[in-house]
Write a protein that holds these residues in place. Structure first.
Motif, PDB file in Angstrom:
ATOM      1  N   GLU A 159       0.882  -1.129  -0.162  1.00  0.00           N
ATOM      2  CA  GLU A 159       0.322  -0.235  -0.210  1.00  0.00           C
ATOM      3  C   GLU A 159       0.855   1.428   0.042  1.00  0.00           C
ATOM      4  O   GLU A 159       2.150   1.003   0.159  1.00  0.00           O
ATOM      5  N   GLY A 160       0.481   2.784  -0.325  1.00  0.00           N
ATOM      6  CA  GLY A 160       1.021   3.595  -0.161  1.00  0.00           C
ATOM      7  C   GLY A 160       0.662   4.695   0.780  1.00  0.00           C
ATOM      8  O   GLY A 160       0.663   5.935   0.507  1.00  0.00           O
ATOM      9  N   GLU A 161       0.422   4.248   1.606  1.00  0.00           N
ATOM     10  CA  GLU A 161      -0.414   5.472   3.215  1.00  0.00           C
ATOM     11  C   GLU A 161      -0.468   4.436   4.515  1.00  0.00           C
ATOM     12  O   GLU A 161      -1.215   5.385   4.723  1.00  0.00           O
ATOM     13  N   GLU A 162       0.357   3.871   4.203  1.00  0.00           N
ATOM     14  CA  GLU A 162       0.693   3.043   5.492  1.00  0.00           C
ATOM     15  C   GLU A 162       1.007   4.882   6.794  1.00  0.00           C
ATOM     16  O   GLU A 162       0.512   4.475   8.062  1.00  0.00           O
ATOM     17  N   GLU A 163       1.989   5.513   6.164  1.00  0.00           N
ATOM     18  CA  GLU A 163       2.719   5.925   6.949  1.00  0.00           C
ATOM     19  C   GLU A 163       1.041   7.565   7.236  1.00  0.00           C
ATOM     20  O   GLU A 163       1.501   8.003   8.555  1.00  0.00           O
ATOM     21  N   SER A 164       0.339   7.097   6.613  1.00  0.00           N
ATOM     22  CA  SER A 164      -0.659   7.923   6.895  1.00  0.00           C
ATOM     23  C   SER A 164      -1.662   7.541   7.859  1.00  0.00           C
ATOM     24  O   SER A 164      -3.088   8.645   7.950  1.00  0.00           O
ATOM     25  N   GLY A 165      -2.422   6.430   8.602  1.00  0.00           N
ATOM     26  CA  GLY A 165      -2.407   5.131   9.011  1.00  0.00           C
ATOM     27  C   GLY A 165      -3.502   4.682   8.432  1.00  0.00           C
ATOM     28  O   GLY A 165      -4.579   4.453   8.528  1.00  0.00           O
ATOM     29  N   SER A 166      -3.203   4.720   7.295  1.00  0.00           N
ATOM     30  CA  SER A 166      -3.813   3.371   6.126  1.00  0.00           C
ATOM     31  C   SER A 166      -5.814   3.963   5.683  1.00  0.00           C
ATOM     32  O   SER A 166      -5.980   3.064   6.851  1.00  0.00           O
ATOM     33  N   PRO A 167      -6.019   5.085   6.099  1.00  0.00           N
ATOM     34  CA  PRO A 167      -7.334   5.273   5.705  1.00  0.00           C
ATOM     35  C   PRO A 167      -7.529   5.216   4.739  1.00  0.00           C
ATOM     36  O   PRO A 167      -9.654   5.149   5.155  1.00  0.00           O
ATOM     37  N   PHE A 168      -7.478   4.607   4.053  1.00  0.00           N
ATOM     38  CA  PHE A 168      -8.175   3.936   2.223  1.00  0.00           C
ATOM     39  C   PHE A 168      -8.198   2.461   2.884  1.00  0.00           C
ATOM     40  O   PHE A 168      -8.716   1.960   1.756  1.00  0.00           O
ATOM     41  N   LEU A 169      -7.336   1.665   3.704  1.00  0.00           N
ATOM     42  CA  LEU A 169      -7.311   0.156   3.398  1.00  0.00           C
ATOM     43  C   LEU A 169      -8.303  -0.171   3.099  1.00  0.00           C
ATOM     44  O   LEU A 169      -8.193  -1.351   2.332  1.00  0.00           O
ATOM     45  N   THR A 170      -9.521  -0.219   4.150  1.00  0.00           N
ATOM     46  CA  THR A 170     -10.111  -1.329   4.136  1.00  0.00           C
ATOM     47  C   THR A 170     -11.055  -0.694   2.747  1.00  0.00           C
ATOM     48  O   THR A 170     -11.843  -2.323   2.370  1.00  0.00           O
ATOM     49  N   ARG A 171     -11.008   0.463   2.274  1.00  0.00           N
ATOM     50  CA  ARG A 171     -11.607   0.095   1.194  1.00  0.00           C
ATOM     51  C   ARG A 171     -11.223  -0.377   0.093  1.00  0.00           C
ATOM     52  O   ARG A 171     -11.733  -0.463  -0.821  1.00  0.00           O
ATOM     53  N   LEU A 172      -9.913   0.059  -0.148  1.00  0.00           N
ATOM     54  CA  LEU A 172      -8.643  -0.931  -1.193  1.00  0.00           C
ATOM     55  C   LEU A 172      -9.318  -2.766  -0.718  1.00  0.00           C
ATOM     56  O   LEU A 172      -9.427  -3.280  -2.343  1.00  0.00           O
ATOM     57  N   LEU A 173      -9.472  -2.390   0.353  1.00  0.00           N
ATOM     58  CA  LEU A 173     -10.050  -4.503   0.180  1.00  0.00           C
ATOM     59  C   LEU A 173     -11.311  -5.386   0.143  1.00  0.00           C
ATOM     60  O   LEU A 173     -11.100  -6.049  -0.411  1.00  0.00           O
ATOM     61  N   ASP A 174     -12.004  -4.059   0.447  1.00  0.00           N
ATOM     62  CA  ASP A 174     -13.439  -4.153  -0.083  1.00  0.00           C
ATOM     63  C   ASP A 174     -13.591  -3.955  -1.440  1.00  0.00           C
ATOM     64  O   ASP A 174     -14.018  -4.785  -2.288  1.00  0.00           O
ATOM     65  N   ASP A 175     -12.973  -3.370  -2.444  1.00  0.00           N
ATOM     66  CA  ASP A 175     -12.749  -3.115  -3.318  1.00  0.00           C
ATOM     67  C   ASP A 175     -11.864  -4.454  -3.944  1.00  0.00           C
ATOM     68  O   ASP A 175     -12.035  -4.645  -5.926  1.00  0.00           O
ATOM     69  N   HIS A 176     -11.016  -4.682  -3.346  1.00  0.00           N
ATOM     70  CA  HIS A 176     -10.265  -6.179  -4.139  1.00  0.00           C
ATOM     71  C   HIS A 176     -10.672  -7.621  -3.945  1.00  0.00           C
ATOM     72  O   HIS A 176      -9.461  -7.819  -3.657  1.00  0.00           O
ATOM     73  N   ARG A 177     -11.377  -7.677  -3.186  1.00  0.00           N
ATOM     74  CA  ARG A 177     -11.815  -9.138  -2.621  1.00  0.00           C
ATOM     75  C   ARG A 177     -10.786 -10.597  -3.396  1.00  0.00           C
ATOM     76  O   ARG A 177     -10.385 -11.196  -2.333  1.00  0.00           O
ATOM     77  N   ASP A 178     -11.242 -10.687  -4.504  1.00  0.00           N
ATOM     78  CA  ASP A 178     -10.952 -11.301  -5.683  1.00  0.00           C
ATOM     79  C   ASP A 178      -9.196 -11.571  -5.696  1.00  0.00           C
ATOM     80  O   ASP A 178      -8.672 -12.165  -4.788  1.00  0.00           O
ATOM     81  N   GLU A 179      -8.610 -10.341  -5.537  1.00  0.00           N
ATOM     82  CA  GLU A 179      -7.739 -10.086  -6.128  1.00  0.00           C
ATOM     83  C   GLU A 179      -6.814 -10.959  -5.002  1.00  0.00           C
ATOM     84  O   GLU A 179      -5.675 -11.558  -4.518  1.00  0.00           O
TER      85      GLU A 179
END
Lengths: 467, 467
Positions: free
Chosen positions: A159-179
């Motif tokens: 990911e590209g925003e861990e140092e920002s506290g991963s604010p949209f990580l859950t969104r990525l996880l949701d959008d890419h469940r299959d991958e």
């Protein structure tokens, strides 16, 4: 590539070390500071650099997820030959911390510089070095087993925003469940305990942060005129903070320890057996002059398996030069709580609100402002067969028995575990004194090579252990 | 000038009121901000304006003391006809407070503006208005008694750096012992209790200020890495502050109350009889929402005759937006103690050092930095015959009985008493809600006229009472 029959992973790693270092230096030159909007273009460049490197390495499926709102992340998949082989997902991040104060760097932070075995540069340890280590690990695995496809399906999710506290990580996880579907997460963003004491990290603390503000009047008032007759918000905030701990250093929020899982005897014995130099610890703690903390626990236990409440900042009234005799209108404190399994963010947030309400004197208005959603704690289940494979892989790579350790910092391991529904294990080869987030960040290159070897061994061992 | 035989001082004051107001407006237009070096020239202009005004009024000996290091002060002497008449020294100051935040003023602070009975401008109340009141008082006295020389020898000593804490006042007193010799000081820099409750101020609190700094490491440290294992200076400073008061609001420094002179029953009865509106008090206290303070004492007692410890400012760690998870390297608190007779500055300073030493946790370094020399408390001896004359003068001018009050602020009355070796009495005609030190400072002109009348009466009464 010819393998050493005794130690094929190590032979492959050593053969590939030069290319590995050249590639890492190229990547570290990209200032992918995710917390600084001026560098968001560099975060994209960094993602594309990684994607290109993976394609050059022969990864068949490489994607840059850059459609927002998350900063660009890289996903890649390298399937196993055996369609029934397990799937592992390697998690890490390619964004880096800011570099201030830049004048304290001995080498420019984005001109990676090798001095002996140490490679200096922002991101060398946190976390590009460890991601590069995994690219090398996969190549070494393939060379060691002499195959075009790995023994397990390997997915990367960087990911590209861990140092920002991963604010949209859950969104990525949701959008890419299959991958992102997998059987195991290998979380790669934690250090070994020490160079002479390599360890397997088994958990990270969570963190919950909030600011508390006490307000009295609408303006400061002269302390001669009113002093002694109205509540002083700075005194009240101090009394709140003082009440946060008892004299044994225990946090006084309601039920704060109710869900805390105590370390096992094995863990306590492991921690006690690790070399510990008080002076080194103090030096690595900003030059602190003495140890301190909750009574009844060692320093490592205090930082690894015990929750804390820390004041990160306190402010109220006049703080310029000299004296100004006022009763301040308001005062505030920034608090953060490091949490351990199985403490829950909501429970701590509720208890903090109650605590503040109970410590708000008449005449003051209290606000509790949460800072972010918080990060839950995580500890891996050390009885899981993947952990056995991991231990064998690391011990083989470092040529010695390794103990378990933890780290006091926080990361999205619990979040990955919760969303993907699989175990998370930690594999890292950096050091606690790599000065991550600080000037002169470095990584010790031979440790990254051992880490790559450990990863290569792990990919070989996993199919049998997880079957 | 023809006097009203019933009330010659009042008749004279009323006749002179127009000139008085014109002169005061001229003086208030000079921005004599002593705390701002950019305005030191204006402090000199202000001193010369006053000296010129005194010469125009016929004062035979007028001096501007401007040879440094003190900012320019004005001295003047108007001798009595009778060489055996007592000598009074009127103390006040002509420097003024800064005007920030200037945007909150409804009229420019140095363009004095009369709205109804109120004159708005910086220094209108603190303290130029009250000095101008004395110039008027002397003129009214001379007119009332129909003489060219006053009944007492009147000296004026108007310093130029009271708002800076009078750092060189002792030097002035030392350099000018002969000029300043007197039998009585009339200290003019305190308010009446209220417009409908004129009072005689009998004392001011002292003040001792110091900053306490706790230092742990040489730099902030990540709270995940070290949190829970090293002392947190911000937590420690909070615990120090929390320990300053017990649950009854009593200050916990050693022997803090040992030398405190308790108010007499008469004083307590006087204070209790004064009109007190809690909402007005809160509004005048920066909009505070509730009363608070040491148990067992009324609000007026808390501010007038009880000592306090106040936090004026507290600071440590990260105080910007959002959260930064650090253990701060240091934290500090600015404290000030308001003192009452017979507390001693040295005793409080010593006790604070002891208190800090006793509340410094292992691993932190403590510093106690005194802010200035402090100001001792003062209360006048109300049995002195000058106080009887003062009471008669004020009651006559305000046409009603007056009670005793005090003020919670501080001033150099004790210092003048100590150096000159004579009693100090307070005469003032301003109000606690004149917004001194704040935007929209004003003075109520009819009160200044009554104050001038009281001064004129005092000069007439004193020779007999002090004989």
């Amino acid at each position: 590539m010819s393998g050493d029959p005794e130690n094929p992973e190590r032979a492959a790693v050593n053969a590939l070390a030069g290319d590995f270092l050249a590639g890492l230096r190229e990547w570290l030159a990209i200032p992918s500071i995710g917390t600084d909007p001026a560098h968001h273009g560099d975060v994209g460049r960094s993602a594309r650099w990684l994607a290109d490197a993976l394609r050059r390495d022969g990864w068949p499926d490489v994607q840059v997820w850059d459609t927002g709102p998350a900063l660009p992340a890289v996903y890649a998949c390298r399937p196993a030959a055996d369609p029934d082989a397990p799937t592992v997902l390697v998690y890490g991040h390619h964004d880096v911390q800011p570099v201030d104060p830049v004048e304290q760097w001995h080498h420019p932070p984005f001109e990676p510089t090798l001095v002996g075995e140490e490679l200096f540069g922002r991101g060398a340890s946190d976390d590009k070095g460890q991601i590069a280590m995994h690219l090398l690990g996969v190549k070494a695995h393939l060379a060691a087993v002499g195959a075009a496809q790995p023994a397990v399906t390997i997915k990367l999710f960087i990911e590209g925003e861990e140092e920002s506290g991963s604010p949209f990580l859950t969104r990525l996880l949701d959008d890419h469940r299959d991958e992102l579907e997998c059987d195991l997460v290998v979380f790669t963003d934690t250090p070994l305990y020490a160079r002479d004491a390599p360890t397997i990290c088994t958990g990270q603390r969570g963190v919950y942060g909030a600011e508390v503000v006490f307000t009295g009047g609408s303006s400061d008032v002269h302390s001669g005129r009113a002093g002694g007759s109205v509540p002083n918000p700075a005194t009240a905030i101090a009394r709140l903070v003082a009440a946060l701990h008892d004299d044994q250093g225990r946090v006084q929020l309601r039920d704060f320890y109710a869900d805390v899982v105590e370390p096992t005897e094995t863990e306590r014995a492991d921690y006690a057996a690790l070399p510990f130099d008080e002076n080194v610890w103090l030096a690595n703690s900003g030059g602190a002059q003495a140890l301190s903390g909750e009574e009844g626990w060692s320093t490592l236990e205090r930082v690894w398996v015990r929750p804390t409440a820390e004041v990160n900042g306190i402010h109220g009234g006049y703080t310029g030069p000299g004296l100004k005799t006022i009763v301040p209108a308001s005062a505030s404190v920034k608090l953060s709580f490091r949490l351990v399994p199985d403490q829950r963010l909501e429970q701590v947030a509720d208890a903090l609100r109650e605590f503040v309400a109970a410590h708000t004197p008449p005449g003051l208005r209290a606000e509790v402002i949460p800072r972010g959603d918080g990060v839950p704690p995580y500890a891996m289940d050390v009885s899981h067969p993947a952990v056995g494979a991991l231990r064998d892989a690391v011990e083989g790579a470092f040529d010695q028995p390794v103990r378990f350790s933890r780290t006091g910092g926080s990361g999205p391991a619990a979040l990955l575990h919760g969303w993907l529904g699989v175990p998370v294990v930690y594999l890292g080869a950096t050091l606690p004194d790599d000065r991550i987030h600080a000037p002169n960040e470095r990584v010790v290159v031979p440790l990254l090579l051992r880490g790559a070897e450990a990863a290569a061994r792990l990919w070989r061992l996993l199919p049998e252990r997880l079957s």
